[in-house]
Design a protein around this motif. Structure first.
Motif, mmCIF file in Angstrom:
data_model
loop_
_atom_site.group_PDB
_atom_site.id
_atom_site.type_symbol
_atom_site.label_atom_id
_atom_site.label_comp_id
_atom_site.label_asym_id
_atom_site.label_seq_id
_atom_site.Cartn_x
_atom_site.Cartn_y
_atom_site.Cartn_z
ATOM 1 N N LEU A 186 0.815 -1.220 0.000
ATOM 2 C CA LEU A 186 0.000 0.000 0.000
ATOM 3 C C LEU A 186 0.850 1.273 0.000
ATOM 4 C CD1 LEU A 186 -2.958 -1.114 2.269
ATOM 5 C CD2 LEU A 186 -2.818 -0.988 -0.202
ATOM 6 N N PRO A 187 1.972 1.334 0.750
ATOM 7 C CA PRO A 187 2.797 2.538 0.612
ATOM 8 C C PRO A 187 3.285 2.765 -0.813
ATOM 9 C CG PRO A 187 3.408 1.379 2.600
ATOM 10 C CD PRO A 187 2.436 0.487 1.877
ATOM 11 N N LEU A 188 3.659 1.683 -1.515
ATOM 12 C CA LEU A 188 4.093 1.860 -2.904
ATOM 13 C C LEU A 188 2.941 2.369 -3.763
ATOM 14 C CD1 LEU A 188 6.425 -1.191 -3.609
ATOM 15 C CD2 LEU A 188 7.015 1.224 -3.396
ATOM 16 N N VAL A 189 1.756 1.794 -3.547
ATOM 17 C CA VAL A 189 0.605 2.221 -4.343
ATOM 18 C C VAL A 189 0.302 3.688 -4.070
ATOM 19 C CG1 VAL A 189 -1.856 1.896 -4.706
ATOM 20 C CG2 VAL A 189 -0.377 -0.083 -4.447
ATOM 21 N N ILE A 190 0.324 4.070 -2.787
ATOM 22 C CA ILE A 190 -0.035 5.455 -2.478
ATOM 23 C C ILE A 190 1.020 6.399 -3.049
ATOM 24 C CG2 ILE A 190 1.023 5.966 -0.227
ATOM 25 C CD1 ILE A 190 -1.677 6.959 0.688
ATOM 26 N N ALA A 191 2.287 5.979 -3.032
ATOM 27 C CA ALA A 191 3.334 6.854 -3.573
ATOM 28 C C ALA A 191 3.094 7.082 -5.064
ATOM 29 C CB ALA A 191 4.706 6.240 -3.333
ATOM 30 N N MET A 192 2.705 6.019 -5.770
ATOM 31 C CA MET A 192 2.462 6.185 -7.202
ATOM 32 C C MET A 192 1.249 7.080 -7.448
ATOM 33 S SD MET A 192 3.501 2.869 -9.315
ATOM 34 C CE MET A 192 2.396 1.696 -8.645
ATOM 35 N N LEU A 193 0.186 6.827 -6.675
ATOM 36 C CA LEU A 193 -1.009 7.659 -6.868
ATOM 37 C C LEU A 193 -0.705 9.118 -6.538
ATOM 38 C CD1 LEU A 193 -3.819 5.382 -5.412
ATOM 39 C CD2 LEU A 193 -3.421 5.986 -7.777
ATOM 40 N N LEU A 194 0.097 9.335 -5.482
ATOM 41 C CA LEU A 194 0.422 10.715 -5.116
ATOM 42 C C LEU A 194 1.200 11.391 -6.228
ATOM 43 C CD1 LEU A 194 1.364 10.475 -1.340
ATOM 44 C CD2 LEU A 194 -0.546 11.695 -2.366
ATOM 45 N N ALA A 195 2.140 10.647 -6.838
ATOM 46 C CA ALA A 195 2.917 11.245 -7.924
ATOM 47 C C ALA A 195 1.985 11.703 -9.039
ATOM 48 C CB ALA A 195 3.937 10.236 -8.442
ATOM 49 N N VAL A 196 1.020 10.841 -9.388
ATOM 50 C CA VAL A 196 0.088 11.222 -10.452
ATOM 51 C C VAL A 196 -0.771 12.404 -9.994
ATOM 52 C CG1 VAL A 196 -1.777 10.425 -11.932
ATOM 53 C CG2 VAL A 196 0.041 8.862 -11.290
ATOM 54 N N HIS A 197 -1.246 12.344 -8.753
ATOM 55 C CA HIS A 197 -2.110 13.400 -8.215
ATOM 56 C C HIS A 197 -1.424 14.769 -8.331
ATOM 57 C CE1 HIS A 197 -5.670 14.378 -5.890
ATOM 58 N NE2 HIS A 197 -4.978 14.965 -4.930
ATOM 59 N N PHE A 198 -0.185 14.824 -7.895
ATOM 60 C CA PHE A 198 0.529 16.110 -7.894
ATOM 61 C C PHE A 198 0.862 16.543 -9.311
ATOM 62 C CE2 PHE A 198 2.209 14.926 -3.442
ATOM 63 C CZ PHE A 198 1.009 15.323 -2.894
ATOM 64 N N TRP A 199 1.302 15.600 -10.124
ATOM 65 C CA TRP A 199 1.616 15.909 -11.520
ATOM 66 C C TRP A 199 0.388 16.479 -12.215
ATOM 67 C CZ3 TRP A 199 5.229 16.512 -15.030
ATOM 68 C CH2 TRP A 199 4.979 16.242 -16.370
ATOM 69 N N ARG A 200 -0.756 15.861 -11.967
ATOM 70 C CA ARG A 200 -1.975 16.319 -12.621
ATOM 71 C C ARG A 200 -2.374 17.716 -12.167
ATOM 72 N NH1 ARG A 200 -4.563 13.064 -16.647
ATOM 73 N NH2 ARG A 200 -6.174 14.623 -16.513
ATOM 74 N N ILE A 201 -2.138 18.044 -10.886
ATOM 75 C CA ILE A 201 -2.482 19.389 -10.433
ATOM 76 C C ILE A 201 -1.775 20.409 -11.325
ATOM 77 C CG2 ILE A 201 -2.269 21.050 -8.553
ATOM 78 C CD1 ILE A 201 -2.482 18.710 -6.615
ATOM 79 N N ARG A 202 -0.493 20.157 -11.614
ATOM 80 C CA ARG A 202 0.242 21.073 -12.488
ATOM 81 C C ARG A 202 -0.313 21.069 -13.891
ATOM 82 N NH1 ARG A 202 6.474 21.907 -13.171
ATOM 83 N NH2 ARG A 202 5.604 23.406 -14.619
ATOM 84 N N LYS A 203 -0.525 19.848 -14.409
ATOM 85 C CA LYS A 203 -0.949 19.739 -15.804
ATOM 86 C C LYS A 203 -2.379 20.245 -15.994
ATOM 87 C CE LYS A 203 2.679 18.882 -17.209
ATOM 88 N NZ LYS A 203 3.374 19.525 -18.323
ATOM 89 N N ASP A 204 -3.157 20.264 -14.922
ATOM 90 C CA ASP A 204 -4.517 20.784 -15.033
ATOM 91 C C ASP A 204 -4.544 22.301 -14.854
ATOM 92 O OD1 ASP A 204 -5.314 18.213 -15.378
ATOM 93 O OD2 ASP A 204 -5.987 17.915 -13.331
ATOM 94 N N GLY A 205 -3.347 22.905 -14.826
ATOM 95 C CA GLY A 205 -3.294 24.358 -14.757
ATOM 96 C C GLY A 205 -3.372 24.898 -13.344
ATOM 97 N N GLY A 206 -2.783 24.209 -12.392
ATOM 98 C CA GLY A 206 -2.821 24.705 -11.016
ATOM 99 C C GLY A 206 -4.173 24.432 -10.396
ATOM 100 N N LEU A 207 -4.434 25.065 -9.278
ATOM 101 C CA LEU A 207 -5.695 24.795 -8.585
ATOM 102 C C LEU A 207 -6.848 25.480 -9.307
ATOM 103 C CD1 LEU A 207 -4.753 25.032 -4.835
ATOM 104 C CD2 LEU A 207 -4.552 23.151 -6.448
#
Ligand code: HEM
Ligand code: FES
Lengths: 517, 161
Positions: free
Chosen positions: A237-258
């Protein structure tokens, strides 16, 4: 060979030695201290960790009412749990009875062991709270809409993994509390049998039994189950959450910030700070070849950097502040309140009452009417409902504003009232008068599974949000109603499960009334 | 975008990969199916061929003084054994709701976890438990009773000895 004139290699060596610390810093941070706009930018994009952030941050994102710092608080709590968890692993032994002994060692023998364990427990709890509130924040500011639908889905994944981490960690102390909570949890996994048994098909089709078997690796909660939960908790689960977090944060940027309201810039006009001068004062010296091969528009195209400030220091200091606040809260709680450790697990005598971690007590309350409905069907419906929100509400009005959209705050207020009253009334009725089986002892199980407080509450919420869609002619209104009801129901059921249920899951006004035994 | 497909191709708009590249496609399919079957095979890993569970059979001596129709629960076991005029029988004490161990009370059994109640013969009388407590196979050998927790028999099966 004679040395070159005027050169003394030894002196050079000493000189190099003396300047090594300074050079070290210079080579690590190539562009010097982040003092100018340019060096502040390179500070961000020249650093592998920081460059998840944009170089400049919109002022709207920095207002504390935009996020309440809840996302950063979630990741901060996760990081604290990560560090303290690794520390605990030095002493923890995942084998029945030995596990319990090692928890005792950590509490009584290992220097600072008890504090580390407390920090781990409290940060995990805080993470659950922060994640739920962060989801509520993203929902109420309508931040799940285009182009952020997918990130909302990733968020739902994060919610599930966060709860999974807490649940798997709950077994590890191998005390009575842990043992019986996991016994119940594993049997909830098996509860599809409630339906397959009633239909008489369990012999041929038994998803419930399979789920339980995969979770426990055996017919009972024992060494196999402990090692599985351990592996899930510290590795998978820590590995899974780390991967999901990476995508989550990357997407925040790619979606144009908040997300921010369409009129954010006008609204900020009054508050414009001196840092927000125009950035592109000259024509750019370079064109972006990479950008040229992307079809369509990225989220940044057509938006100027106006009303933005450098992320270093404005955003980073705010994030550090939230991290410190989170750590401070965990530390304060850890100093005043110890993580519980009951007696060694005893498979013959259930803990009474046997309670799961608090955020599952709402579910446990539902499970006390029907294992399958409360433990599997309704959680699945809730998760599906949450996941579908951005695809069912595609309006644009109110994005980025708290309680934005048709209905707004008055609807949320009314939904909260409805969401709280329905479960309170139904619970009161069931506690006072009992439920179907007490009136009709021979009633078929399928009827009890289909009609019980859990399904009635869910149906009431669903009807209420359909009504809201009609009343306000808006899908957002339906979403507002449903989500608010969900939060209200979660709150009421959790409070009942936590404070008002005693031995034998009987209702008591206060733990002081529990029978002594 | 407003580019028409016929207007001279830009170098940024390369020719699409030919779809009839059958060598590529078939090797892709081969790789995909190899992966798929490998995965299906690996799915068996979490389920051991022999489960690490303790033996389901055990033997006990019933106390001489056990009154008819009163339960006897051997220490460390989740089975209530009864003896009455018609014979000996054994009822599970694992709640059929979510697996807590039920306590025997004068009216039958009571579950501490969510308040299910059962009659002496295991029938559900209250609460969320979906099924009656199962009866287990009983054998009589010498003065001892053999209980097989792995074999469920229809409720009411008593063994006379
Ligand atoms: C481990 C759990 C999570 C962490 C660490 C996390 C972290 C973050 C952070 C740091 C942000 C930046 C904005 C902010 O601080 O609020 C963010 C944004 C966002 N998160 Fe999460 N998040 C988590 C779970 C979730 C969940 C459960 C959801 C919803 C189902 C969610 C949905 C979103 C959305 C939609 C945004 C964009 C918000 C906007 O554009 O205004 N996240 N997340
Ligand atoms: S486990 Fe017995 S009532 Fe829930």
């Amino acid at each position: 060979m004679t040395p070159a004139a005027g050169k003394d290699a030894l002196r050079e060596f000493y000189g190099n030695l003396k300047s090594a610390p300074g050079r070290l810093l210079e080579t690590a941070f190539r562009t010097g201290p982040p003092a100018t706009d340019r060096s502040r930018s390179t500070f961000v994009f020249g650093n592998v960790f920081l460059h998840l952030h944009a170089v400049r941050t919109h002022l709207w994102s920095l207002r504390w009412t935009t996020t309440l710092g809840l996302g950063i608080m979630s990741i901060s709590a996760f990081l604290i749990a990560l560090v303290t968890g690794v520390m605990l692993m030095f002493y923890y032994k995942p084998y029945p009875d030995a596990a319990y002994e090692s928890m005792k060692d950590i509490a009584f023998v290992v220097p600072t062991g008890r504090l580390i364990r407390n920090l781990h427990r409290w940060s995990a709890n805080l993470m659950v709270v922060a994640v739920i509130l962060h989801m509520a924040r993203a929902f109420y500011t309508a931040a799940y809409r285009k182009p952020r639908e997918y990130n909302w889905l990733i968020g739902i994944g994060l919610l599930v993994v966060t709860l999974g981490l807490s649940f798997t960690g709950y077994l590890l102390p191998w005390d009575q509390l842990a043992y019986w909570a996991i016994t119940i949890g594993a049997n909830i996994a098996q509860s599809p049998r409630e339906v397959t048994d009633a239909l008489g098909i369990t012999e041929y089709f038994d998803p419930g039994g399979l789920q339980r078997l995969l979770l426990l690796g055996s017919d009972e909660v024992g060494a196999e189950a402990l090692i599985r939960f351990y592996l899930l908790h510290v590795m998978i689960l820590p590995l899974v959450i780390a991967m999901l977090l990476a995508v989550h944060f990357w997407r925040i940027r790619k979606d144009g910030g908040l997300a921010r309201p369409a009129d954010a810039d006008e609204r900020l006009a009054g508050l414009r700070r001196e840092e927000t001068y125009p950035v592109f004062t000259e024509a750019p010296a370079k064109t972006y070849h990479l950008a040229a091969i992307i079809r369509g528009r990225t989220e940044h195209v057509g938006r100027g950097p106006e009303n933005t400030v450098p992320s270093m220091p404005h955003l980073f200091y705010a994030e550090l502040g939230v991290l410190m606040l989170t750590f401070f809260a965990c530390m304060a709680l850890s100093l005043v309140s110890d993580a519980p450790l009951k007696e060694l697990a005893n498979p013959n005598v259930p803990e009474n009452p046997a309670k799961a971690p608090w955020y599952f007590l709402g579910l446990q309350e539902l499970v006390s009417y029907s294992a399958f409905m409360g433990g599997i069907a309704i959680p699945a419906i809730v998760l599906l409902g949450l996941a579908l929100i951005p695809y069912l509400d595609r309006e644009t009005e109110g994005t980025g504003r708290w309680f934005g959209g048709p209905g707004g705050w008055p609807l949320v207020r009314f939904s909260a009232l409805f969401g709280v009253c329905v479960p309170v009334l139904i619970e009161a009725f069931a506690i006072r008068f009992g439920w179907l089986r007490e009136w009709f002892p021979d009633i078929p199980q399928l009827v009890v599974t289909a009609i019980n407080p859990a399904t009635i509450i869910t149906a009431a919420y669903a009807l209420f949000s359909l009504w809201s869609i009609r009343r306000f002619q808006s899908t957002r209104a339906g979403a507002l109603a449903l989500f608010t009801c969900f939060l209200g129901g979660f709150l009421v059921l959790t409070v009942i499960g936590t404070y008002f249920r005693g031995p034998n899951w009987v209702f008591y006004w206060s733990p002081a009334d529990w029978p002594q035994h | 975008m407003t580019t028409t497909p016929k207007a001279g191709r830009s170098r940024l708009d390369p020719e699409p990969v030919p779809r009839r590249d059958w060598l590529g496609l078939s090797s892709l399919a081969a790789m995909g199916s190899a992966l798929l079957f490998g995965l299906i095979g690996m799915l068996k890993l979490p389920k051991a061929a022999v489960l690490a569970s303790p033996s389901k059979k055990f033997r006990v001596a019933l106390p001489e003084t056990l009154p008819p129709g009163e339960p006897f629960v051997p220490p460390g076991r989740a089975v209530a054994i009864f003896r009455d005029g018609e014979g000996v029988y054994a009822v599970s004490t694992i709640c059929t709701h979510l697996g807590c161990v039920v306590k025997s009370v004068p009216e039958g059994f009571e579950c501490p976890c969510h308040g299910s109640r059962f009659a002496r013969d295991g029938e559900v009388t209250k609460g969320p438990a979906p099924r009656a407590l199962p009866w287990f196979k009983v054998g009589l050998a010498g003065g001892l009773v053999t209980i097989d927790e792995g074999t469920v028999v229809p409720s009411g099966t008593k063994v006379a000895g």
